[in-house]
Write an enzyme that holds these catalytic residues in place. Structure first.
Site, PDB file in Angstrom:
ATOM      1  N   ARG A  72       7.263   7.769  11.333  1.00 18.01           N
ATOM      2  CA  ARG A  72       6.302   7.617  12.567  1.00 18.01           C
ATOM      3  C   ARG A  72       7.190   7.760  13.793  1.00 18.01           C
ATOM      4  NH1 ARG A  72       5.145   2.952  13.263  1.00 18.01           N
ATOM      5  NH2 ARG A  72       6.152   2.092  11.340  1.00 18.01           N
ATOM      6  N   TYR A 200       3.453  14.036   9.306  1.00 20.68           N
ATOM      7  CA  TYR A 200       4.079  12.744   8.543  1.00 20.68           C
ATOM      8  C   TYR A 200       2.855  11.750   8.346  1.00 20.68           C
ATOM      9  CZ  TYR A 200       6.124   8.391   7.755  1.00 20.68           C
ATOM     10  OH  TYR A 200       6.503   7.190   6.842  1.00 20.68           O
ATOM     11  N   GLY A 201       2.748  11.160   7.254  1.00 15.55           N
ATOM     12  CA  GLY A 201       1.815  10.150   6.933  1.00 15.55           C
ATOM     13  C   GLY A 201       1.016   9.375   7.899  1.00 15.55           C
ATOM     14  N   LYS A 209      -2.590   4.251   9.611  1.00 14.19           N
ATOM     15  CA  LYS A 209      -2.290   3.397  10.694  1.00 14.19           C
ATOM     16  C   LYS A 209      -3.151   3.645  11.958  1.00 14.19           C
ATOM     17  CE  LYS A 209       1.442   2.028   8.423  1.00 14.19           C
ATOM     18  NZ  LYS A 209       1.499   0.739   7.969  1.00 14.19           N
ATOM     19  N   HIS A 229      -1.416  -5.656   9.160  1.00 15.86           N
ATOM     20  CA  HIS A 229      -0.380  -4.918   8.472  1.00 15.86           C
ATOM     21  C   HIS A 229      -0.057  -5.797   7.008  1.00 15.86           C
ATOM     22  CE1 HIS A 229       3.532  -2.616   8.672  1.00 15.86           C
ATOM     23  NE2 HIS A 229       2.856  -1.958   7.667  1.00 15.86           N
ATOM     24  N   SER A 251       7.178  -2.546   8.563  1.00 16.82           N
ATOM     25  CA  SER A 251       7.434  -1.321   7.681  1.00 16.82           C
ATOM     26  C   SER A 251       8.846  -1.265   6.682  1.00 16.82           C
ATOM     27  CB  SER A 251       7.377  -0.052   8.295  1.00 16.82           C
ATOM     28  OG  SER A 251       6.261   0.050   9.262  1.00 16.82           O
ATOM     29  N   CYS A 253      10.162  -3.436   4.409  1.00  7.65           N
ATOM     30  CA  CYS A 253      10.555  -4.447   4.043  1.00  7.65           C
ATOM     31  C   CYS A 253      10.026  -5.160   2.891  1.00  7.65           C
ATOM     32  CB  CYS A 253      10.423  -5.483   5.250  1.00  7.65           C
ATOM     33  SG  CYS A 253      11.289  -5.168   6.861  1.00  7.65           S
ATOM     34  N   ASP A 276      -0.556  -2.424   2.170  1.00  5.68           N
ATOM     35  CA  ASP A 276      -0.007  -2.092   3.304  1.00  5.68           C
ATOM     36  C   ASP A 276      -1.110  -2.660   4.417  1.00  5.68           C
ATOM     37  OD1 ASP A 276       1.856  -0.947   5.100  1.00  5.68           O
ATOM     38  OD2 ASP A 276       0.336   0.688   5.530  1.00  5.68           O
ATOM     39  N   ARG A 373       8.868   9.600   0.672  1.00  8.11           N
ATOM     40  CA  ARG A 373       7.680   8.854   0.164  1.00  8.11           C
ATOM     41  C   ARG A 373       6.905   9.147  -1.170  1.00  8.11           C
ATOM     42  NH1 ARG A 373       5.497   4.360   3.910  1.00  8.11           N
ATOM     43  NH2 ARG A 373       7.307   4.404   5.531  1.00  8.11           N
ATOM     44  N   ASP A 499      12.383 -12.509  -8.337  1.00 10.07           N
ATOM     45  CA  ASP A 499      12.760 -14.011  -8.022  1.00 10.07           C
ATOM     46  C   ASP A 499      11.991 -14.549  -6.857  1.00 10.07           C
ATOM     47  OD1 ASP A 499      14.821 -14.724 -10.264  1.00 10.07           O
ATOM     48  OD2 ASP A 499      15.841 -13.059  -9.342  1.00 10.07           O
TER      49      ASP A 499
END
Ligand code: OXD
Ligand code: MN
Length: 589
Positions: A72, A200-201, A209, A229, A251, A253, A276, A373, A499
């Site tokens: 992006r 790009y997406g 988005k 988000h 994004s 993470c 998302d 991606r 975990d």
């Protein structure tokens, strides 16, 4: 009589002057036909799709983009509201007239020699009253096929729109993929996005988005709901009870890993609803209900493997929904499969890297782009929740916020109440990642993980969150987490991934009132031994460090928060300013 939808398509045809116009019907037969065409077409000097090994990765294709178009581009993304204040300091602003003139200049005749695809689609399950109708125009067959995966494309959308003019208009052309002629312009008041120069997406799949976050956040503000988000998951306990959570993280993470989590704790199971975006409404019973407007995952490939996300590996190898697309990964030439860092321990010896070059195994460079991606249908996911297409959505009991921070932010804490939770989410800072172009690893404020996606003034957005709290009878609990704390040697202190289910179990115990909590300066913390650490080799001191509020770190944090708050002037809600003043007092500032 010509309908507004037909008029829009006619107008676009006149503007773009394509050789052909094709209206998508969303069928499997159509998708297979388009994939065949894409394998024979070149755009920007590269073949659009290449078939991958059908045994290993059924229905899968490989796409390589221009190396200048891999993430992006926030600096080229604009919110074009009548006044600059409406867009807020969180957005780049351009006057709507100027923006339209600029974009129309780029669009004029841009599809000569190309096909113009008309994509009618619904965001959200079409049976839901919360779902929204949309049309995207594009000249990219890659975008057209990706939209089939990410949204509900086809006749249902045309039927839902009928003779109405109430639908989102997304206008896209990949142009000549020139970063100097690349813009993503949002017009929230007109339910319109114009995007040029990128495939790009996040810049080109306009249902994602651009619509489901930037435009939808504005619609939600006007109509009394939230577009966020966030992932949506149901966590089943050993008695079979399912608790629904939302989770907001910047994004790249670990949102997708959390959405498809396989818990380490016996008897627990995660049901996936979204990875998302969540649209959140106040239901008839006064609780918050969430739906996922999307129908697919557009996930980061590097780091996705059997150890980190075995459910996604199964999803990518499932053949239920056509097609799956891999973008900018490397390719293992020995068996024509996509490869990325983290998918296997061994690095294949004969590979082509994401830029189409022979990969040198001894080089320190990554073979796959860090933001490479996959685009895959949610219906391929083996842990898909049976509630996924429930038109009402699922009732939310907990909201998890997070960021990527090597220091300062503890592993987990809980906000005392809704407004403290809104404050906690408003002060999130996170290290930047490869999902957006620019430097990686800088801490920036990213409230609610929405900084790049809030389509209006963020001060008003915070007030909207506070107002929603007043309308809800049974408010979810709000938690803050940080899976990414590092020690003095730069090593992650918490194992993360599977975990993380230990932390979620504690949240469920809190929601059910089974365990107490200790109060500290920034919120409520787990009591001793309240987190189930059975079978985990982690030192007591490490846990203590992970759950500690370091006052010196927090004093530095407060300086950054104050700077951020100041940008919004009197748009920053008084309640949040009071929370900040109270925090300063507690920290002795
Ligand atoms: C995404 C992002 O692609 O947040 O989901 O950038
Ligand atoms: Mn995202």
């Amino acid at each position: 009589m010509t309908t507004p939808m037909e008029l829009f398509v006619e107008e676009m045809q006149k503007l773009f002057q394509p050789d052909e116009v094709y209206v998508m019907d969303g069928s499997q037969e159509e998708a297979e036909r388009l994939a065949d065409i894409a394998q024979k077409s070149e755009v920007d000097g590269r073949v659009v799709l290449r078939k991958l090994n059908d045994k290993e990765y059924p229905n899968s294709y490989y796409h390589r983009s221009n190396s200048n178009d891999v993430a992006r581009t926030e600096h080229l993304t604009f919110v074009c509201t009548p006044s600059e204040t409406e867009a807020g300091p969180n957005n780049n602003w351009m006057d709507p007239k100027e923006a339209k003139a600029k974009m129309t200049g780029f669009f004029k005749g841009a599809m000569k020699g190309r096909t113009m695809y008309v994509i009618p689609f619904v965001m959200g399950t079409p049976k839901s009253k919360y779902a929204k109708n949309c049309i995207q125009i594009t000249d990219s067959i890659y975008v057209a096929l990706s939209m089939r995966v990410m949204s509900r494309v086809g006749k249902q959308a045309i039927e839902r729109i009928g003779g109405s003019s109430d639908f989102f208009r997304g206008i896209h052309s990949i142009g000549d993929v020139n970063p100097d002629r690349r813009f993503i312009m949002h017009f929230p008041q007109e339910n319109l996005v114009m995007s040029f120069g990128s495939g790009y997406g996040g810049n080109a799949l306009l249902g994602k988005k651009c619509y489901s976050l930037r435009i939808a956040s504005y619609l939600g503000y006007k109509e009394g709901w939230l577009a966020e988000h966030m992932i949506i998951v149901g966590v089943q306990d050993p008695n079979g009870k399912v608790t629904y959570f939302l989770g907001a993280f910047p994004s790249a993470c670990g949102k997708t890993n959390l959405a498809l989590l396989e818990p380490v704790l016996k008897g627990y199971k995660v049901w996936t609803l979204g990875d998302d975006i969540a649209w959140i409404n106040v239901g008839e019973d006064g609780r918050l209900y969430a739906i996922n407007p999307e129908a697919g995952f557009f996930g980061v490939a590097p780091g996705t493997g059997l150890k980190t996300n075995p459910v996604m590996v199964k999803t990518l190898k499932n053949d239920k929904f056509f097609p799956t697309i891999f973008t900018n990964t490397a390719v293992d030439n020995s068996n024509n499969t996509p490869w990325w860092e983290g998918v296997s321990d061994e690095v294949p010896s004969d590979m082509t890297d994401w830029q189409g070059q022979k990969y040198d195994k001894d080089s320190s460079k990554a073979a796959a782009h860090p933001n490479s991606r996959f685009t895959v249908s949610i219906y391929n996911c083996p842990t898909l929740s049976p509630e996924c297409d429930n038109p009402k959505g699922v009732p939310i009991s907990g909201i998890i916020f997070g960021g990527r921070r090597k220091d300062t932010i503890p592993l987990v804490y809980e906000a005392k109440d809704w407004n403290s939770g809104v404050f906690t989410a408003s002060i999130i800072g996170s290290e930047t990642t490869a999902a957006s172009s620019g430097q990686v690893g800088n801490v920036r404020r990213d409230p609610m993980a929405m900084l790049p996606f809030c389509g209006y003034n963020m001060g008003e957005y915070f007030q909207h969150w506070l107002n929603i709290g007043k309308k809800v009878q049974k408010l979810p609990k709000i938690f803050m987490v940080n899976w990414f704390r590092k020690d003095e040697n730069g090593k992650f202190m918490w194992p993360g991934f599977k975990d993380n289910s230990r932390i979620i179990k504690w949240m469920i115990d809190r929601i059910e009132g089974k365990v107490g909590a200790k109060e500290a300066e920034i919120g409520l913390f787990p009591e001793e031994n309240a987190i189930d650490l059975s079978g985990l080799d982690i030192k007591k001191e490490t846990m203590e460090k992970l759950l500690k509020v370091d006052k010196e770190d927090w004093k530095k944090e407060v300086v950054m928060i104050e700077e951020f708050y100041a940008k919004f002037g009197n748009k920053m809600p008084v309640d949040l300013r009071n929370h900040l003043a109270e925090l300063k007092k507690k920290l002795g500032i």
